[in-house]
Each structure stands twice: as structure tokens, then as C-alpha cells.
Motif scaffolding. Sequence first.
Motif, PDB file in Angstrom:
ATOM      1  N   ALA A 167     -32.438  15.263 -42.090  1.00 44.30           N
ATOM      2  CA  ALA A 167     -33.336  16.595 -41.408  1.00 44.30           C
ATOM      3  C   ALA A 167     -32.276  17.482 -41.057  1.00 44.30           C
ATOM      4  CB  ALA A 167     -34.460  16.568 -40.284  1.00 44.30           C
ATOM      5  N   LEU A 168     -31.095  17.342 -40.298  1.00 46.31           N
ATOM      6  CA  LEU A 168     -29.870  18.079 -40.455  1.00 46.31           C
ATOM      7  C   LEU A 168     -29.139  18.893 -41.182  1.00 46.31           C
ATOM      8  CD1 LEU A 168     -28.712  16.290 -36.628  1.00 46.31           C
ATOM      9  CD2 LEU A 168     -29.592  18.682 -37.370  1.00 46.31           C
ATOM     10  N   ILE A 169     -28.848  17.556 -42.511  1.00 46.67           N
ATOM     11  CA  ILE A 169     -28.850  17.793 -43.818  1.00 46.67           C
ATOM     12  C   ILE A 169     -29.166  18.749 -44.783  1.00 46.67           C
ATOM     13  CG2 ILE A 169     -27.907  16.263 -45.933  1.00 46.67           C
ATOM     14  CD1 ILE A 169     -27.077  14.212 -44.229  1.00 46.67           C
ATOM     15  N   SER A 170     -30.760  19.133 -44.545  1.00 45.77           N
ATOM     16  CA  SER A 170     -31.441  19.328 -45.419  1.00 45.77           C
ATOM     17  C   SER A 170     -31.158  21.089 -44.740  1.00 45.77           C
ATOM     18  CB  SER A 170     -32.488  19.614 -45.477  1.00 45.77           C
ATOM     19  OG  SER A 170     -33.347  19.440 -43.973  1.00 45.77           O
ATOM     20  N   ASP A 211     -28.204  21.604 -43.644  1.00 44.54           N
ATOM     21  CA  ASP A 211     -26.803  22.261 -43.851  1.00 44.54           C
ATOM     22  C   ASP A 211     -25.994  21.165 -44.354  1.00 44.54           C
ATOM     23  OD1 ASP A 211     -23.902  23.232 -44.075  1.00 44.54           O
ATOM     24  OD2 ASP A 211     -24.065  23.390 -41.957  1.00 44.54           O
ATOM     25  N   VAL A 212     -26.368  21.964 -45.821  1.00 47.16           N
ATOM     26  CA  VAL A 212     -26.255  20.243 -46.340  1.00 47.16           C
ATOM     27  C   VAL A 212     -24.322  20.248 -46.571  1.00 47.16           C
ATOM     28  CG1 VAL A 212     -27.825  21.248 -49.005  1.00 47.16           C
ATOM     29  CG2 VAL A 212     -25.536  22.206 -48.712  1.00 47.16           C
ATOM     30  N   TYR A 213     -23.447  21.382 -45.621  1.00 47.62           N
ATOM     31  CA  TYR A 213     -21.836  20.699 -45.423  1.00 47.62           C
ATOM     32  C   TYR A 213     -21.777  20.100 -44.104  1.00 47.62           C
ATOM     33  CZ  TYR A 213     -21.022  22.947 -50.282  1.00 47.62           C
ATOM     34  OH  TYR A 213     -20.803  23.750 -51.852  1.00 47.62           O
ATOM     35  N   LEU A 214     -22.805  19.835 -44.081  1.00 49.58           N
ATOM     36  CA  LEU A 214     -22.673  19.536 -41.985  1.00 49.58           C
ATOM     37  C   LEU A 214     -22.029  18.033 -41.945  1.00 49.58           C
ATOM     38  CD1 LEU A 214     -24.172  18.571 -39.873  1.00 49.58           C
ATOM     39  CD2 LEU A 214     -25.111  16.950 -40.314  1.00 49.58           C
ATOM     40  N   LEU A 215     -21.473  17.202 -43.209  1.00 49.42           N
ATOM     41  CA  LEU A 215     -20.397  15.973 -43.046  1.00 49.42           C
ATOM     42  C   LEU A 215     -19.229  16.214 -43.642  1.00 49.42           C
ATOM     43  CD1 LEU A 215     -22.479  12.852 -44.291  1.00 49.42           C
ATOM     44  CD2 LEU A 215     -22.593  14.448 -41.925  1.00 49.42           C
ATOM     45  N   GLU A 216     -19.481  17.791 -43.818  1.00 51.66           N
ATOM     46  CA  GLU A 216     -17.992  18.239 -45.132  1.00 51.66           C
ATOM     47  C   GLU A 216     -17.528  19.220 -43.607  1.00 51.66           C
ATOM     48  OE1 GLU A 216     -16.313  17.786 -47.923  1.00 51.66           O
ATOM     49  OE2 GLU A 216     -18.243  16.643 -48.876  1.00 51.66           O
ATOM     50  N   HIS A 217     -17.806  19.744 -43.593  1.00 49.10           N
ATOM     51  CA  HIS A 217     -17.290  20.845 -42.082  1.00 49.10           C
ATOM     52  C   HIS A 217     -16.693  19.655 -40.782  1.00 49.10           C
ATOM     53  CE1 HIS A 217     -19.074  23.623 -43.292  1.00 49.10           C
ATOM     54  NE2 HIS A 217     -20.298  23.144 -43.028  1.00 49.10           N
ATOM     55  N   ILE A 218     -17.315  18.226 -40.120  1.00 50.35           N
ATOM     56  CA  ILE A 218     -16.663  17.248 -39.756  1.00 50.35           C
ATOM     57  C   ILE A 218     -15.771  16.581 -40.100  1.00 50.35           C
ATOM     58  CG2 ILE A 218     -16.872  15.238 -38.347  1.00 50.35           C
ATOM     59  CD1 ILE A 218     -20.279  15.860 -38.279  1.00 50.35           C
ATOM     60  N   ASP A 219     -15.073  16.418 -41.649  1.00 53.81           N
ATOM     61  CA  ASP A 219     -14.143  15.975 -42.157  1.00 53.81           C
ATOM     62  C   ASP A 219     -13.076  17.085 -42.398  1.00 53.81           C
ATOM     63  OD1 ASP A 219     -13.347  14.056 -43.409  1.00 53.81           O
ATOM     64  OD2 ASP A 219     -13.539  14.132 -45.748  1.00 53.81           O
ATOM     65  N   GLU A 220     -13.472  18.293 -42.260  1.00 53.27           N
ATOM     66  CA  GLU A 220     -12.499  19.012 -42.823  1.00 53.27           C
ATOM     67  C   GLU A 220     -11.310  19.202 -40.793  1.00 53.27           C
ATOM     68  OE1 GLU A 220     -13.579  23.063 -42.615  1.00 53.27           O
ATOM     69  OE2 GLU A 220     -14.643  22.650 -45.083  1.00 53.27           O
ATOM     70  N   VAL A 221     -11.886  18.275 -39.542  1.00 50.04           N
ATOM     71  CA  VAL A 221     -11.589  18.379 -38.499  1.00 50.04           C
ATOM     72  C   VAL A 221     -10.338  17.362 -38.450  1.00 50.04           C
ATOM     73  CG1 VAL A 221     -11.533  18.100 -36.494  1.00 50.04           C
ATOM     74  CG2 VAL A 221     -13.336  19.357 -37.487  1.00 50.04           C
ATOM     75  N   PRO A 222      -8.908  17.286 -38.600  1.00 44.41           N
ATOM     76  CA  PRO A 222      -8.126  15.881 -39.166  1.00 44.41           C
ATOM     77  C   PRO A 222      -8.434  14.786 -37.596  1.00 44.41           C
ATOM     78  CG  PRO A 222      -7.022  17.930 -37.695  1.00 44.41           C
ATOM     79  CD  PRO A 222      -7.892  18.609 -38.244  1.00 44.41           C
ATOM     80  N   PHE A 223      -8.458  15.155 -36.507  1.00 43.56           N
ATOM     81  CA  PHE A 223      -8.747  13.549 -35.625  1.00 43.56           C
ATOM     82  C   PHE A 223     -10.197  14.452 -34.845  1.00 43.56           C
ATOM     83  CE2 PHE A 223      -4.483  14.157 -36.140  1.00 43.56           C
ATOM     84  CZ  PHE A 223      -3.733  13.551 -36.725  1.00 43.56           C
ATOM     85  N   VAL A 224     -10.802  13.102 -35.608  1.00 36.88           N
ATOM     86  CA  VAL A 224     -12.438  14.230 -34.251  1.00 36.88           C
ATOM     87  C   VAL A 224     -13.171  12.425 -34.553  1.00 36.88           C
ATOM     88  CG1 VAL A 224     -13.361  14.560 -36.765  1.00 36.88           C
ATOM     89  CG2 VAL A 224     -14.538  15.262 -35.197  1.00 36.88           C
ATOM     90  N   ASP A 225     -14.189  12.990 -33.108  1.00 37.67           N
ATOM     91  CA  ASP A 225     -15.531  12.105 -33.041  1.00 37.67           C
ATOM     92  C   ASP A 225     -16.197  11.868 -33.959  1.00 37.67           C
ATOM     93  OD1 ASP A 225     -14.233  10.013 -31.039  1.00 37.67           O
ATOM     94  OD2 ASP A 225     -13.531  11.977 -30.318  1.00 37.67           O
ATOM     95  N   THR A 226     -16.582  11.054 -35.383  1.00 41.69           N
ATOM     96  CA  THR A 226     -17.553  11.527 -36.767  1.00 41.69           C
ATOM     97  C   THR A 226     -18.715  10.702 -35.718  1.00 41.69           C
ATOM     98  OG1 THR A 226     -16.941   9.584 -37.915  1.00 41.69           O
ATOM     99  CG2 THR A 226     -15.224  11.442 -37.973  1.00 41.69           C
ATOM    100  N   PRO A 227     -19.598  10.902 -37.112  1.00 36.83           N
ATOM    101  CA  PRO A 227     -21.246   9.799 -36.795  1.00 36.83           C
ATOM    102  C   PRO A 227     -20.939   8.769 -36.599  1.00 36.83           C
ATOM    103  CG  PRO A 227     -21.021  11.864 -37.576  1.00 36.83           C
ATOM    104  CD  PRO A 227     -20.115  12.798 -37.415  1.00 36.83           C
ATOM    105  N   LEU A 228     -19.627   8.430 -37.592  1.00 35.60           N
ATOM    106  CA  LEU A 228     -19.347   7.419 -38.138  1.00 35.60           C
ATOM    107  C   LEU A 228     -18.561   6.408 -36.149  1.00 35.60           C
ATOM    108  CD1 LEU A 228     -19.550   4.738 -40.143  1.00 35.60           C
ATOM    109  CD2 LEU A 228     -17.375   5.282 -41.082  1.00 35.60           C
ATOM    110  N   HIS A 229     -17.945   6.587 -36.430  1.00 37.48           N
ATOM    111  CA  HIS A 229     -17.642   6.293 -35.269  1.00 37.48           C
ATOM    112  C   HIS A 229     -18.296   6.453 -34.083  1.00 37.48           C
ATOM    113  CE1 HIS A 229     -14.097   8.753 -36.711  1.00 37.48           C
ATOM    114  NE2 HIS A 229     -12.784   7.714 -35.815  1.00 37.48           N
ATOM    115  N   MET A 230     -19.516   7.322 -33.822  1.00 40.31           N
ATOM    116  CA  MET A 230     -20.074   6.815 -32.882  1.00 40.31           C
ATOM    117  C   MET A 230     -21.257   6.022 -32.682  1.00 40.31           C
ATOM    118  SD  MET A 230     -21.247  11.212 -31.650  1.00 40.31           S
ATOM    119  CE  MET A 230     -20.961  11.751 -33.048  1.00 40.31           C
ATOM    120  N   ALA A 231     -21.795   5.890 -34.146  1.00 42.98           N
ATOM    121  CA  ALA A 231     -22.337   4.886 -34.584  1.00 42.98           C
ATOM    122  C   ALA A 231     -21.879   3.562 -34.637  1.00 42.98           C
ATOM    123  CB  ALA A 231     -23.397   5.168 -36.073  1.00 42.98           C
TER     124      ALA A 231
END
Length: 345
Positions: A215-218, A220-240
Amino acid sequence: MRIDEIPFVTTPLHVAASNGDIEFAIEVMMLKPSFGREGLTPLHFAAEKGDVHLLAGVLSVCPKSFEDVTVRSETALHIALKNNEFEAFEVLVKSLEGINHEDNRFWNKRILNWKEKYGNTVLHLAIYQNQPQVVRCLLKGEVDVNAKNSDGLTALDILLAQTPPGNAELEEMLRGAGASEAYFLPSIDPFARTASKDQRLKKATEQGDLDALYALISEDVYLLEHIDEVPFVDTPLHMAASAGHIQFALEIMRLKPSFVRKLSKHGFTPMHLALQYEQTQMVLRLLDVDRNLARVRGREGKTPLHYVAEKGMVEILFEFLADCPESIRDVTIQRENALHLAVKK
């Protein structure tokens, strides 16, 4: 050797572009999209260079190329504006109006209001660049004067926020066309008032809710891209990985493979975190997907193998060495291998 395997090479597309062979170039790009730089099509290239003759040629061969976007989700209209090619922009707008398309009005409106990576329509860009002539051209069409970008700003918001104060002529034109400040517009998503996108993503990840993720991706299709632009970040994969939501983690890995090697703000990969939180099944599933994850260096150069050796996690140590025996050679920034760490502890 195959052409696309060479990192820097003159491809048939380069030759066709140089010779002006438009049909050939378009055919090559359809067969091998990777030959185009950053997703640039011949129409994008012509818009970037302000080549109105090439624009006309490309559109006569392939009018639907208006729909093509770059890796930043930019249409030819965005590119012409960003490069101050205003004549090319006007040619594109007039050509768009003249294209015969099934439901032409809807199609034109969709192209004119297309949003690039940061949610900016061409009207947003025209205001940023203080271009009354371009704005006037757009207002003759079916441009959405109250479209919001990713920051929630309308074109009028951008104009009013400019220092020194924005162009009075532009403000008069926008307001005359019904433009409003975002503050006065009804919220499309009432939930957004109480929870930011980041909070909603965090909640979806904590619950392992894939429906909420999509639902979030729909939105903002660049949702995960925006996260990946940050060099050091807790991604949804880290949390999962920390929470042990295996299916959610595997889906994120499929959507954004780069997350699996990304370091958090504290210097850990998702595999490191899964180990720290004793999510054994998560560790084994991640290893099934990519055995080399046992070798990814985190904080102080320590790999997941170093961590399990240090903690005496014998069963997982066996799995790592069985799946990735070469990981025994990896050393930390102190030049210590897994043997050193095991003995030390």
C-alpha cells in the motif's frame, strides 16, 4: 565477447544515434534497453539537447515515446525544462496536443501531470525556474495546478516560499487558474495526518504486514529507492531480520537486493542483526538465499562468521562453514580471523 558485457563500448545504438538512424536506434533500444544511459531514449536525448528537428523525427516515428521515462521517472518534458530548452519544451507540448490517441484528452492530461522521482510535475519545475512563458503554455492545457510533490507542496506553495518573493505575474496566473496552497486543500489520505510514511513503514515492518508494505509502495513507487540513497540506515530488511519476519524479509530482499549488504547506522547488516537477536531460522533462510552473506563485513570488519565464532554459536558456525568454507579466510580490521576470536573468547 557480447557487447553488453563490456562496461564501456560503442554499441549499435551509439552508431545509430550518431548517424541519425532514428528507427534503427529505437528498435535497438527496445531490444536492449541497457544501451540507453540512465534510461534515456532518443526523445529524451533530443529534449536534453534542444534538438527540435530530432524531436519531430522521433515523435513522427513513435508518438507513444512520450510515455517513456528515465530511471528518475522523468518524461521528455521534464528533461527539456531541467536543461532550459524552452523551445523544445513548447514543441513537445504542441506535439502532445496534436497526437491522435484513443482517449486523447485523458492521455494528454496524464503526460502533462506526470511526476518525476521527487513528485514534481513540469508545472512545479516551471515555478522553480521562474518561467512565466512555460507556465502560461501549461495552463492552456489540462495541467493540475494543485498537484502536490513528495514534500506535499503545490506549485503555488513553491512560488510563495521563494526568496526574494516569487514572481507576481506567476502568482496571478496560478491563482486565476484555481491554484491553492496545500494547507487549504483537502487531504487525500486522512491517515497521513496522524502517521507519517516512515511511521507506517515501521509499523508494517514490525508486524510483517506485506499488504501494508505494498500500500505504501503504491503511494510512492520510489519508497525503497529513497531509503537506499542513505549510506548508513536501518532498512525494513534490518528491522524484519531483527524481528524474525521471514516472509517479509524475503519479499524485501526480492524487491531491493542491495539492502541485504547495507550497513545500519551502527555498522551492522541484516544478517548481523538476525544473529544478535537470535533469529536462527532467519539466519538460515538468508544464508539459503546467498551463502556469501557469511562474509559481509560489518562494524570493525567483523563478518557474521566472526560473530558466531565469538559467541560460540556452534550449530550456525557449522552451517556457515559448510555453505561458505572460504569465509574462514576473512579477517577483521585487527587482522583476526574466526580462530583468533574463538580462542580470545
